[in-house]
Design an enzyme around this catalytic site. Sequence first.
Site, mmCIF file in Angstrom:
data_model
loop_
_atom_site.group_PDB
_atom_site.id
_atom_site.type_symbol
_atom_site.label_atom_id
_atom_site.label_comp_id
_atom_site.label_asym_id
_atom_site.label_seq_id
_atom_site.Cartn_x
_atom_site.Cartn_y
_atom_site.Cartn_z
ATOM 1 N N SER A 217 0.829 -1.197 0.000
ATOM 2 C CA SER A 217 0.000 0.000 0.000
ATOM 3 C C SER A 217 0.873 1.261 0.000
ATOM 4 O O SER A 217 1.668 1.456 -0.918
ATOM 5 C CB SER A 217 -0.971 -0.034 1.184
ATOM 6 O OG SER A 217 -1.983 0.928 1.035
ATOM 7 N N ASP B 46 -7.624 -6.499 -5.886
ATOM 8 C CA ASP B 46 -7.565 -5.199 -5.208
ATOM 9 C C ASP B 46 -8.036 -4.107 -6.149
ATOM 10 O O ASP B 46 -7.709 -4.121 -7.339
ATOM 11 C CB ASP B 46 -6.123 -4.927 -4.772
ATOM 12 C CG ASP B 46 -5.961 -3.601 -4.041
ATOM 13 O OD1 ASP B 46 -6.939 -3.145 -3.412
ATOM 14 O OD2 ASP B 46 -4.853 -3.037 -4.079
ATOM 15 N N HIS C 133 -5.969 -6.579 -1.698
ATOM 16 C CA HIS C 133 -4.936 -5.620 -1.301
ATOM 17 C C HIS C 133 -3.898 -6.266 -0.396
ATOM 18 O O HIS C 133 -2.716 -5.953 -0.467
ATOM 19 C CB HIS C 133 -5.616 -4.450 -0.582
ATOM 20 C CG HIS C 133 -4.752 -3.259 -0.360
ATOM 21 N ND1 HIS C 133 -4.248 -2.497 -1.387
ATOM 22 C CD2 HIS C 133 -4.303 -2.671 0.785
ATOM 23 C CE1 HIS C 133 -3.542 -1.496 -0.891
ATOM 24 N NE2 HIS C 133 -3.549 -1.585 0.425
#
EC number: 3.4.16.5
Length: 555
Positions: free
Chosen positions: A278, A469, A531
Amino acid sequence: MRGLATTLLIGAAAAATYPAQQVLKAPEEVLEKTHKTSSSSLAETLARPLHELNEELKSLTAEAEEVWEQVSNMFPGALDNIPFFSSPKKHTRRPDSHWDHIVRGADVQNIWVENENGEKEREVGGRLETFDLRVKAVDPSSLGIDPDVKQYSGYLDDNENDKHLFYWFFESRNDPKNDPVVLWLNGGPGCSSLTGLFFELGPSSIGKNIKPIYNPYSWNSNASVIFLDQPVNVGFSYSGNSVSETSAAAKDVYALLTLFFKQFPEYATQDFHIAGESYAGHYIPSFASEILSHKKRNINLKSVLIGNGLTDGFTQYEYYRPMACGDGGYPAVLDESACRSMDNALGRCQSMIQSCYDSESAWTCVPASIYCNNALLGPYQRTGQNVYDIRKPCEGSSLCYADLEYISTYLNQAEVLKAVGAEVDSFDSCNFDINRNFLFKGDWMKPFHKLVPGILEEIPVLIYAGDADFICNWLGNKAWSDALEWSGHEEYAATELEDLEIVDNEHKGKKIGQVKSSGNLTFMRLFGGGHMVPYDQPEASLEFFNRWIGGEWTK
């Protein structure tokens, strides 16, 4: 346009954080929730009414100025009341007698050695004299987490700036004398890496009964792993001040690793890797560049791994529309009208991001973040679908995953706080004040991909992405790595994706994704991963990780 201002007030960057699904709140609620005092010069600057910022506004593009004016007109008093730095977390510092070891940076700084020319020089480079490292041996049996594995926890203290970063180290289950060491970083900005520990790739998860559950797919199966809560005021870390940009955290991480390997020289000669996901797409290029800038170091950095990261917004934001509208391998979430709206917004978004790239100023980067997040992330968020997994609705809390609440409950138990030496009164998975701070410093949209070519000249880089994601999707990650200008660009761009299969267990031959690799750059698409790839696909995650640190794509 009211959604734009609301996004600003709660932290527009939260749209692409891990984890933060909140979209709409009344402005009064937000102001009350976030109101804290601060004497920061940035806070004072940004809190001034916009009409007083004449000099700053002169440098804005028309698009950026329009965004600032829209916010000012809708909430004329808002920027006077919102602080831009988080208050210190409540904490109680433990006495030195509590710790098994304390490594003084000043002592390490004063170690001199003779080089090959017979000249005296410091053993390691960098400014370390203001830092200390406190170390505590964690009793594994007291927590029931990997009871046969050595564990250490503690704090890196920056005494000059009152910053205290918490870490938790787990030795390899396999061959700790030879296995590599890995630093794991969650993103946010403002989310604890202990979330990665218990939710994704650490030795245990936390069940509904708030008890540890053994994880057979932990990344410490064949590597020793350090989980670091950074920047300050995240997780168990704390400070009387705040950090609001990635570059400020890089020197802290370098100091932490230098002192850690000084205390534990048995790990210093082993291969070292930095991995994260991220917003770690910002952190890792910065941290790796800082480490590599010191020619005299005791950190044997061999590679970096960025999972579902945000690194090049200009390229990656183009792929929100395709991912949301059915072109990423999963059914469309948005209707044709919303998809057209995103198409129409892209040109303006990229123009604003380019202005941010050109100036790297908060006055252009903040409006780019606000506009692009509202125009290209907002339509998807408002559907209620999970931004971290396009296959699922956002359920449970605003974090979308009930398991995260189990983790917070577990880590807030008095016996756990004591066992790891935590000095804060409570643990939170994510600190949204930090998230907002990074946004308003302009850090969110800055071009951290520009650091990657220099890293590639020295060590391999892996960009991996779970293909379910949305927020940092595989299309955008493949696109920016394909477009990256570096010495091996032509060869890499000409390389095709190949099947990635399990190679050596009962599932041998099972396709888990696709991979392309040339020179020092590798990209992986992981099938069925969101994710947080290790959470959704633990077996596939450990498979590619073991093969990466084993050198399959890095020789």
